[in-house]
Design a protein around this motif. Structure first.
Motif, mmCIF file in Angstrom:
data_model
loop_
_atom_site.group_PDB
_atom_site.id
_atom_site.type_symbol
_atom_site.label_atom_id
_atom_site.label_comp_id
_atom_site.label_asym_id
_atom_site.label_seq_id
_atom_site.Cartn_x
_atom_site.Cartn_y
_atom_site.Cartn_z
ATOM 1 N N ARG A 119 -22.718 14.029 11.810
ATOM 2 C CA ARG A 119 -22.882 14.382 13.227
ATOM 3 C C ARG A 119 -23.357 13.158 13.981
ATOM 4 N NH1 ARG A 119 -27.200 18.739 15.009
ATOM 5 N NH2 ARG A 119 -28.644 17.077 14.489
ATOM 6 N N ASP A 130 -27.690 12.893 18.026
ATOM 7 C CA ASP A 130 -28.125 14.075 18.791
ATOM 8 C C ASP A 130 -29.566 13.847 19.244
ATOM 9 O OD1 ASP A 130 -28.618 16.558 19.864
ATOM 10 O OD2 ASP A 130 -28.451 17.661 17.989
ATOM 11 N N MET A 189 -19.325 20.811 17.120
ATOM 12 C CA MET A 189 -20.390 21.789 16.885
ATOM 13 C C MET A 189 -20.320 22.839 17.964
ATOM 14 S SD MET A 189 -23.950 20.189 15.592
ATOM 15 C CE MET A 189 -24.649 21.769 15.102
ATOM 16 N N GLU A 220 -22.617 25.112 19.528
ATOM 17 C CA GLU A 220 -24.048 25.412 19.616
ATOM 18 C C GLU A 220 -24.504 25.666 21.043
ATOM 19 O OE1 GLU A 220 -26.511 22.208 18.122
ATOM 20 O OE2 GLU A 220 -25.185 20.671 18.893
ATOM 21 N N ASP A 263 -29.506 26.002 17.961
ATOM 22 C CA ASP A 263 -29.396 25.843 19.409
ATOM 23 C C ASP A 263 -28.638 26.995 20.048
ATOM 24 O OD1 ASP A 263 -30.774 23.474 20.312
ATOM 25 O OD2 ASP A 263 -29.396 22.347 19.031
HETATM 26 MG MG MG Z 1 -28.410 21.670 17.421
#
Ligand code: MG
Ligand code: PEP
Length: 292
Positions: free
Chosen positions: A84, A87, A180, A182, A206
């Motif tokens: 990922r 973030d 993702m 989320e 999330d």
């Molecule tokens: Mg997250």
């Protein structure tokens, strides 16, 4: 406890009715890949790369990141490794990136939003991932997506990085790009996102907070932070359905992927991949194997 789980080590993850699933591990540091292997993980469903950027004075260089991603790719020996991209923002602050103070950081300039606004920083990470991909089965995953355009923009940057690496004569491999899910926005447009993404992973941590409009750290409202709320279940179900309709793999990398009460529903809806904290891998496989 570990005794009775040991029989699930090295065993495929198959439901009672014979459907093959995958149980992966979530990691935050390159060294944690060993943990996933030792716990019988079939891959890495979430490498939280922000930890490479935290607790240090300067942003990690391309070579430092290349080293970390390569280590994981090699440790996993051609098993899938979903990296990922950065973030940050929200609760994850990084001093040297001097992100402006915001009134609502969880609704602010974070994750893919920040990365698309700071292209040099983002491209450094993307180049490192593409170079490391020559050593294993790496995929890129985009965090906190809310629009189709964000995915398109990220893919343009990835293409640019490939072209640059090619011109520089550096070895790399182009990799699949996933999204993702989320945010409620991403779930609601998951049919559209599925056209741009090669896989989905549902981030229930999330997704639950944003769907229920709740800060789980606030004791007065934390009772609403519940993945079993019908709104959250609908978002999950819709996402899986749209992934299936488009023929792309759909996983889950939020805490809920290890929830024994949720697993039967996730199987029923068709979730393909469950990515959990390494110490929960065997228990999660057991739960899946004991369900239809
Ligand atoms: Mg997250
Ligand atoms: C999630 O939001 O469910 C997730 C897996 O990402 P993180 O916990 O890192 O925000």
């Amino acid at each position: 406890e570990r005794e009775s789980l040991n029989e699930y080590f090295g065993k495929p993850t198959v439901t009672k009715s014979g459907i093959v699933k995958k149980v992966y591990g979530n990691i935050g540091k390159a060294e944690d890949a060993q943990n996933v292997v030792q716990n019988g993980g079939e891959g890495i469903g979430l490498f939280r790369t922000e930890f490479l950027f935290m607790d240090r004075e300067h942003q990690p260089t391309e070579d430092e990141q290349f080293e970390a991603y390569s280590t994981v790719a090699k440790a996993m020996d051609n098993k899938e490794v979903i990296i990922r991209t950065l973030d940050i923002g929200g609760d994850k602050a990084i001093d040297y990136l001097s992100i402006e103070k915001e009134d609502n950081p969880f609704l602010g300039y974070r994750a893919i939003r920040y990365c698309l606004g700071n292209k040099e920083l983002y491209k450094t990470q993307l180049r490192a991932i593409l170079r490391a991909a020559q050593f294993g089965n790496i995929k890129i995953m985009l965090p906190l997506v809310t629009t189709v355009d964000e995915v398109k923009q990220a893919k343009v940057l990835i293409k640019e990085c490939c072209d640059e690496l090619e011109n520089e004569g550096l070895r790399y491999r182009n990799v699949p790009v996933g999204v993702m899910i989320e945010t409620p926005s991403a779930a609601l447009i998951s049919d559209l996102l599925a056209k741009e993404a090669e896989f989905f992973s549902i981030g229930t941590n999330d997704l639950t907070g944003y769907t229920m409009a709740v800060d789980r750290g606030n004791a007065n409202v934390s009772y609403l932070y519940d993945v079993f709320q019908p709104a959250v279940l609908r978002a999950i179900k819709m996402t899986i359905k749209n992934a299936k309709a488009a023929g792309i793999q759909v996983g889950m990398c939020g805490e809920a992927a290890a929830d024994e009460r949720l697993i039967p529903m996730l199987i029923d809806w068709g979730l393909d991949e469950f990515s959990v904290t390494p110490s929960s891998i065997l228990q999660t496989r057991k739960s899946i194997c004991l369900n239809d």
